[in-house]
Write an enzyme that holds these catalytic residues in place. Structure first.
Site, PDB file in Angstrom:
ATOM      1  N   ASN A 172       0.516  -1.501  -0.209  1.00 26.79           N
ATOM      2  CA  ASN A 172      -0.178  -0.282  -0.223  1.00 26.79           C
ATOM      3  C   ASN A 172       0.718   1.363   0.247  1.00 26.79           C
ATOM      4  O   ASN A 172       0.676   1.798  -0.322  1.00 26.79           O
ATOM      5  CB  ASN A 172      -0.727   0.047   1.273  1.00 26.79           C
ATOM      6  CG  ASN A 172      -0.382   0.035   2.318  1.00 26.79           C
ATOM      7  OD1 ASN A 172       0.638  -1.271   2.503  1.00 26.79           O
ATOM      8  ND2 ASN A 172      -0.719   0.488   3.576  1.00 26.79           N
ATOM      9  N   GLY A 224       2.298  -5.279   7.656  1.00 26.71           N
ATOM     10  CA  GLY A 224       1.261  -6.232   6.729  1.00 26.71           C
ATOM     11  C   GLY A 224       0.441  -6.138   7.663  1.00 26.71           C
ATOM     12  O   GLY A 224       0.133  -5.280   8.827  1.00 26.71           O
ATOM     13  N   SER A 225      -0.694  -7.994   7.717  1.00 29.10           N
ATOM     14  CA  SER A 225      -1.560  -7.792   8.028  1.00 29.10           C
ATOM     15  C   SER A 225      -1.516  -8.467   9.683  1.00 29.10           C
ATOM     16  O   SER A 225      -0.598  -9.096   9.846  1.00 29.10           O
ATOM     17  CB  SER A 225      -2.418  -8.912   7.090  1.00 29.10           C
ATOM     18  OG  SER A 225      -1.599 -10.452   7.533  1.00 29.10           O
ATOM     19  N   GLU A 251       4.034  -4.650  13.156  1.00 29.67           N
ATOM     20  CA  GLU A 251       3.237  -3.136  12.657  1.00 29.67           C
ATOM     21  C   GLU A 251       2.386  -3.859  11.328  1.00 29.67           C
ATOM     22  O   GLU A 251       2.282  -4.209  10.024  1.00 29.67           O
ATOM     23  CB  GLU A 251       3.860  -1.886  12.045  1.00 29.67           C
ATOM     24  CG  GLU A 251       3.049  -0.428  11.984  1.00 29.67           C
ATOM     25  CD  GLU A 251       1.876  -0.432  10.770  1.00 29.67           C
ATOM     26  OE1 GLU A 251       0.936  -0.382  11.098  1.00 29.67           O
ATOM     27  OE2 GLU A 251       2.454   0.033   9.882  1.00 29.67           O
ATOM     28  N   LEU A 252       1.199  -3.786  12.154  1.00 30.40           N
ATOM     29  CA  LEU A 252      -0.126  -5.061  11.357  1.00 30.40           C
ATOM     30  C   LEU A 252      -1.309  -4.144  11.472  1.00 30.40           C
ATOM     31  O   LEU A 252      -0.912  -2.716  10.964  1.00 30.40           O
ATOM     32  CB  LEU A 252      -0.442  -6.027  12.671  1.00 30.40           C
ATOM     33  CG  LEU A 252       0.880  -6.876  12.722  1.00 30.40           C
ATOM     34  CD1 LEU A 252       0.816  -8.305  14.352  1.00 30.40           C
ATOM     35  CD2 LEU A 252       2.112  -7.449  12.017  1.00 30.40           C
ATOM     36  N   GLY A 253      -2.685  -4.555  11.377  1.00 33.75           N
ATOM     37  CA  GLY A 253      -3.486  -3.821  10.517  1.00 33.75           C
ATOM     38  C   GLY A 253      -3.570  -2.743  12.140  1.00 33.75           C
ATOM     39  O   GLY A 253      -3.684  -2.668  13.093  1.00 33.75           O
ATOM     40  N   CYS A 259      -3.049   1.322   6.770  1.00 31.60           N
ATOM     41  CA  CYS A 259      -3.161   0.315   8.279  1.00 31.60           C
ATOM     42  C   CYS A 259      -4.157   1.463   8.508  1.00 31.60           C
ATOM     43  O   CYS A 259      -4.289   1.230  10.124  1.00 31.60           O
ATOM     44  CB  CYS A 259      -2.493  -0.374   8.703  1.00 31.60           C
ATOM     45  SG  CYS A 259      -0.633   1.162   8.591  1.00 31.60           S
ATOM     46  N   GLU A 277     -11.316  -4.770   9.784  1.00 28.76           N
ATOM     47  CA  GLU A 277     -10.866  -4.302   8.511  1.00 28.76           C
ATOM     48  C   GLU A 277     -10.682  -4.375   7.414  1.00 28.76           C
ATOM     49  O   GLU A 277     -10.895  -4.836   7.424  1.00 28.76           O
ATOM     50  CB  GLU A 277      -9.648  -4.787   9.254  1.00 28.76           C
ATOM     51  CG  GLU A 277      -8.417  -3.694   8.319  1.00 28.76           C
ATOM     52  CD  GLU A 277      -6.847  -3.433   8.385  1.00 28.76           C
ATOM     53  OE1 GLU A 277      -5.922  -2.821   8.023  1.00 28.76           O
ATOM     54  OE2 GLU A 277      -6.216  -4.625   8.892  1.00 28.76           O
ATOM     55  N   PHE A 326     -10.147  -2.618   4.938  1.00 28.24           N
ATOM     56  CA  PHE A 326      -8.648  -1.600   3.619  1.00 28.24           C
ATOM     57  C   PHE A 326      -9.055  -1.486   2.504  1.00 28.24           C
ATOM     58  O   PHE A 326      -8.845  -1.623   0.899  1.00 28.24           O
ATOM     59  CB  PHE A 326      -7.831  -3.458   3.882  1.00 28.24           C
ATOM     60  CG  PHE A 326      -6.420  -2.841   4.294  1.00 28.24           C
ATOM     61  CD1 PHE A 326      -5.481  -2.005   5.076  1.00 28.24           C
ATOM     62  CD2 PHE A 326      -5.267  -3.165   2.624  1.00 28.24           C
ATOM     63  CE1 PHE A 326      -4.371  -1.614   5.241  1.00 28.24           C
ATOM     64  CE2 PHE A 326      -4.292  -2.388   2.629  1.00 28.24           C
ATOM     65  CZ  PHE A 326      -3.394  -2.021   4.009  1.00 28.24           C
TER      66      PHE A 326
END
Length: 485
Positions: free
Chosen positions: A154, A230-231, A252-254, A286, A380, A382
């Site tokens: 992204n 990512g997820s 660093e996630l959703g 995110c 989420e 997205f």
């Protein structure tokens, strides 16, 4: 010669030089048109293992370099991002579906990340400790060694460079695995910039590939730190592997980020902030505003104003001119977005705007009348979807904001005094008062709590130093100590 001259990198990976990938090649596609933009190499597991061994050997010499030498490479990299911003930005626009302004933000931020990182080698590398013994006692920072960086599609440049630059500046080597959907703008571009900046070969390897390569860059024996964006599902798997192998993982996630709109908030400005927060880059961020918590006194007017914004935002090929929203990254993601929207309507939500698509272009969507158990509220998405719910009391707003497994970013619009009290009660890695949820700066620690990750692991000297170095305790006595044995 252009920085991204295809004759240099077409069908290649980078492991101590440009070479064929052990898993063949893949096409770089333009989601807006379906056109093929180029062809890049795909790494094999054996390529990863070779890169890790090469990185471990090169890292020792790099860490021993004078701090000013490492800083100079980072400064040159920063200049190259600026000099080639238009060329790189064009790839970001076409390969990731970004509007030009967002692509410009990525190259601008990449330059700042390198400039900020260039200061890291000159910072104090530890501290002198007090001691009860007749000696000097020190704690010094040493490079972690080999760092694996796994980045998403992204913000393919920012979410790579924010770990690559500080890790290299602090004396580490890096294995970079970009998302296959943005392997050129999120991988080749970084490799070429650092190659031209004079980074010694072996210190940065480019390893495009799928989940198998992601697992390999985590498990390679030489790797000591993993920086993953990512997820949440993928982050859990990486954390499990890292834990088993006694490696550090920075995750660093959703996010399913809330915007609380207080009574008396300026409606026009709130709707503008909300539209940006939910629809920027098609909601594929995110930090996207995924839950709008609006006071009951202004709820109806807010929904109407946000729907009006959504109806008039142009959607189309970002390379073609005036689009505010470009394409969703691929068909699978579009189907997921639309599936949640349709399920939300079935569950009782009112479609105030959007909810339709043409090709990979999804209209900005506003859902009113949602409940806490509605899939559009609890998941989420997205995508460019703004679910809106009303509240009557501040306690209710705080409860709604905290009632999520995620805790990445939160926005509060309206009276600052009231917002400050709310900020003290919410569970979020970032809180933005009178701004929307999508915010980032190269010198600010970035990270989330709960299922959004394990804290601020990049951004700013303190976080970067903590993330990409190890602490070594050193003591020095004037003479050999006496012992009772």
């Amino acid at each position: 010669m252009a920085l991204l001259d295809p004759s240099i990198w077409t069908d290649k990976i980078y492991v101590n030089g440009w070479r064929d990938g052990g898993a063949g090649t893949a096409e770089a596609l333009e989601p807006a048109t379906g056109k093929t933009l180029g062809s890049y190499g795909v790494a094999s597991v054996e390529d990863v293992l070779t890169a890790a061994r090469t990185a471990a050997a090169a890292q020792k010499e790099w860490a021993a370099r004078k701090p000013e030498e490492r800083a100079a490479v980072l400064r040159r990299a920063g200049l190259l991002w600026e000099e080639h911003a238009e060329e790189i930005g064009s790839w970001i626009t076409r390969e990731s579906g970004s509007i030009p302004a967002k692509a410009g933000l990525e190259t601008h931020t990449a330059a700042n990340e390198c400039y900020d990182a260039s200061a890291l080698p000159a910072l104090p590398a530890g501290e002198v400790l007090t001691t009860n013994a007749n000696r000097w006692s020190m704690a010094r920072r040493r490079p972690a060694g080999v760092v694996s960086v796994i980045a998403p599609f992204n913000f393919p440049l920012i979410l790579s460079i924010r770990a690559v630059a500080p890790a290299l500046a602090l004396g580490n080597a890096v294995l970079l695995k970009p998302d296959p959907r943005t392997a050129v703008c999120g991988g080749v571009a970084l490799m070429r910039v650092f190659e031209e900046a004079g980074l010694p070969s072996g210190l940065l390897s480019l390893l495009p590939g799928g989940a198998e390569i992601g697992a390999a860059v985590v498990e390679a024996p030489e790797v000591r730190v993993i920086a993953f964006t990512g997820s949440t599902a993928a982050g859990r798997r990486i954390a499990e592997s890292a834990g088993r192998l006694l490696k550090r993982a920075h995750l660093e996630l959703g996010g399913n980020n809330a915007m609380i709109v207080l009574p008396g908030a300026d409606l026009a400005k709130a709707a503008s902030a909300a539209a940006f927060g939910s629809f920027m880059h098609q909601g594929q961020i995110c930090m996207t505003t995924g839950r709008h918590i609006v006071h009951e006194d202004i709820y109806d007017a807010y929904v109407a104003a946000l729907a009006e914004k959504a109806e008039h935002l142009p959607v189309g090929d970002p390379a073609g001119g005036q689009a505010a929203l470009g394409p969703i990254i691929d068909e699978n993601q579009l189907k997921k977005i639309d599936g949640i929207v349709q399920d939300a309507v079935t569950a009782g939500a009112h479609l105030a705007a959007g909810g339709t698509s043409e090709g990979l272009f999804y209209r900005p969507t506003v859902l009113a009348g949602v409940t806490p158990d509605n899939p559009a509220w609890s998941q989420e998405i997205f995508g460019p979807v703004a679910p809106v719910m009303k509240f009557s009391t501040i306690d209710e707003a705080v409860e709604l904001a905290n009632a999520s497994e995620y805790g990445l970013s939160l926005s509060i619009l309206g009276d600052v005094g009231m917002a400050m009290k709310i900020a003290d009660r919410v569970e979020s890695g970032k809180v933005h008062i009178n701004e929307q949820t999508v915010n980032d700066e190269s010198n600010a620690p970035f990270g989330g709590v709960k299922d959004s990750g394990n804290g601020g692991r990049v951004g700013g000297a303190a976080a970067n130093m903590e993330s990409f170095t190890e602490i070594q305790w050193v003591t020095v006595r004037p003479d050999i100590a006496s012992y009772p044995f």
